[in-house]
Write a protein that holds these residues in place. Sequence first.
Motif, mmCIF file in Angstrom:
data_model
loop_
_atom_site.group_PDB
_atom_site.id
_atom_site.type_symbol
_atom_site.label_atom_id
_atom_site.label_comp_id
_atom_site.label_asym_id
_atom_site.label_seq_id
_atom_site.Cartn_x
_atom_site.Cartn_y
_atom_site.Cartn_z
ATOM 1 N N ILE A 117 -6.717 -6.441 8.231
ATOM 2 C CA ILE A 117 -5.923 -5.653 7.284
ATOM 3 C C ILE A 117 -4.456 -6.001 7.481
ATOM 4 O O ILE A 117 -3.930 -5.936 8.594
ATOM 5 C CB ILE A 117 -6.149 -4.148 7.483
ATOM 6 C CG1 ILE A 117 -7.605 -3.797 7.156
ATOM 7 C CG2 ILE A 117 -5.206 -3.342 6.594
ATOM 8 C CD1 ILE A 117 -7.939 -2.328 7.327
ATOM 9 N N VAL A 118 -3.813 -6.396 6.396
ATOM 10 C CA VAL A 118 -2.401 -6.755 6.400
ATOM 11 C C VAL A 118 -1.640 -5.692 5.626
ATOM 12 O O VAL A 118 -2.040 -5.319 4.512
ATOM 13 C CB VAL A 118 -2.173 -8.140 5.754
ATOM 14 C CG1 VAL A 118 -0.710 -8.541 5.847
ATOM 15 C CG2 VAL A 118 -3.065 -9.188 6.403
ATOM 16 N N ILE A 119 -0.575 -5.190 6.192
ATOM 17 C CA ILE A 119 0.273 -4.203 5.518
ATOM 18 C C ILE A 119 1.642 -4.833 5.296
ATOM 19 O O ILE A 119 2.297 -5.264 6.250
ATOM 20 C CB ILE A 119 0.418 -2.918 6.341
ATOM 21 C CG1 ILE A 119 -0.950 -2.273 6.575
ATOM 22 C CG2 ILE A 119 1.341 -1.931 5.637
ATOM 23 C CD1 ILE A 119 -0.901 -1.019 7.435
ATOM 24 N N ALA A 120 2.070 -4.910 4.052
ATOM 25 C CA ALA A 120 3.368 -5.491 3.718
ATOM 26 C C ALA A 120 4.158 -4.525 2.852
ATOM 27 O O ALA A 120 3.585 -3.683 2.149
ATOM 28 C CB ALA A 120 3.181 -6.825 2.984
ATOM 29 N N ASP A 121 5.473 -4.664 2.887
ATOM 30 C CA ASP A 121 6.322 -3.769 2.109
ATOM 31 C C ASP A 121 6.145 -3.953 0.613
ATOM 32 O O ASP A 121 6.161 -3.009 -0.159
ATOM 33 C CB ASP A 121 7.796 -3.941 2.495
ATOM 34 C CG ASP A 121 8.168 -5.392 2.756
ATOM 35 O OD1 ASP A 121 7.403 -6.297 2.342
ATOM 36 O OD2 ASP A 121 9.200 -5.627 3.383
ATOM 37 N N GLY A 122 5.951 -5.202 0.160
ATOM 38 C CA GLY A 122 5.799 -5.450 -1.262
ATOM 39 C C GLY A 122 7.027 -5.017 -2.035
ATOM 40 O O GLY A 122 8.153 -5.213 -1.596
ATOM 41 N N LEU A 123 6.815 -4.385 -3.172
ATOM 42 C CA LEU A 123 7.927 -3.951 -4.019
ATOM 43 C C LEU A 123 8.201 -2.453 -3.910
ATOM 44 O O LEU A 123 8.985 -1.907 -4.687
ATOM 45 C CB LEU A 123 7.657 -4.327 -5.477
ATOM 46 C CG LEU A 123 7.709 -5.829 -5.758
ATOM 47 C CD1 LEU A 123 7.253 -6.125 -7.180
ATOM 48 C CD2 LEU A 123 9.107 -6.388 -5.520
ATOM 49 N N SER A 124 7.554 -1.795 -2.943
ATOM 50 C CA SER A 124 7.838 -0.383 -2.705
ATOM 51 C C SER A 124 7.493 -0.029 -1.267
ATOM 52 O O SER A 124 6.341 0.295 -0.950
ATOM 53 C CB SER A 124 7.046 0.516 -3.668
ATOM 54 O OG SER A 124 7.240 1.879 -3.335
ATOM 55 N N ALA A 125 8.493 -0.102 -0.399
ATOM 56 C CA ALA A 125 8.277 0.303 0.991
ATOM 57 C C ALA A 125 7.937 1.784 1.068
ATOM 58 O O ALA A 125 7.243 2.232 1.984
ATOM 59 C CB ALA A 125 9.524 0.000 1.821
ATOM 60 N N LEU A 126 8.397 2.557 0.098
ATOM 61 C CA LEU A 126 8.113 3.990 0.057
ATOM 62 C C LEU A 126 6.610 4.247 -0.012
ATOM 63 O O LEU A 126 6.093 5.142 0.655
ATOM 64 C CB LEU A 126 8.812 4.617 -1.159
ATOM 65 C CG LEU A 126 8.665 6.127 -1.338
ATOM 66 C CD1 LEU A 126 9.309 6.864 -0.171
ATOM 67 C CD2 LEU A 126 9.294 6.555 -2.666
ATOM 68 N N ALA A 127 5.906 3.432 -0.809
ATOM 69 C CA ALA A 127 4.456 3.584 -0.928
ATOM 70 C C ALA A 127 3.768 3.328 0.408
ATOM 71 O O ALA A 127 2.826 4.037 0.782
ATOM 72 C CB ALA A 127 3.927 2.624 -1.992
ATOM 73 N N VAL A 128 4.215 2.321 1.122
ATOM 74 C CA VAL A 128 3.621 1.988 2.423
ATOM 75 C C VAL A 128 3.878 3.105 3.429
ATOM 76 O O VAL A 128 2.977 3.516 4.166
ATOM 77 C CB VAL A 128 4.176 0.652 2.938
ATOM 78 C CG1 VAL A 128 3.636 0.331 4.323
ATOM 79 C CG2 VAL A 128 3.829 -0.475 1.964
#
Length: 268
Positions: A117-128
């Motif tokens: 499982i990889v967790i990345a900030d993407g375009l919304s760190a708030l969602a993570v």
Amino acid sequence: MPDKPTTIANPWAHLRQLTPARIALGRAGASLPTDAQLDFQFAHAQARDAVHLTLDIDALAKQLQAKGFSTLHLHSAAADRGLYLQRPDLGRKLDEASAERLTEHAEQHAAGYDLIIVIADGLSALAVQRHALPLLQRIEEQMHQDGWSLGPICLVQQGRVALGDEVGQRLQARMVVMLLGERPGLSSPDSLGLYFTYAPKVGRTDADRNCISNIRLEGLSYNLAAHRLLHLMREACRRQLSGVTLKDEAEMLSLDDGSPNVGNFLLG
């Protein structure tokens, strides 16, 4: 004689109780009412902030470790947020130091893993920040029932979806799941996306992945997202594929079985 109201109500205003979409807002002359206009500007500002917010990787790692997960800190080839937004290609691959770190880890764990499982900030760190940990806990709970092995949780800064394939390949994973913040909408600045790939390797395309989107309190629940993912994993292992040829029928199967927390309000 009393003044006439400046805002003309929309006769479909009752439909707003069924959706967060901006419908039936009424009008003031030829324009939107002031309240609706200010609400739109506030939502737009929230979406912009979500894109530029920095993910606190260290804090997230501590939360994961407190729940018993092991972690690996990685970084994409995009050195900073500005470059990440301007060069999507750099967000799809690891930097050299991260690639070497994974190679060293793989040498010590030659058997590989069923799932990474990889967790990345993407375009919304708030969602993570809001949703990654509780969703991960639901996934782990259901994984144990099937006896699958889970590798370290890989935390990636400035990462995009395709980067998960490189991580999975380097760690010799049978499957990879990428969790990252989706592009913010004007009613959902904290929407988390999940991308699943069987037999990950560099060069996979979007057609090789399955996506489960809009994971948040106002959208798809953690339990249902985990349930749908586990269904995809079982079917992917049985058929040895993922993507457009692997249909997500988990929700339909659950409705037939009468499982709780699954349904469509139109069928209620």
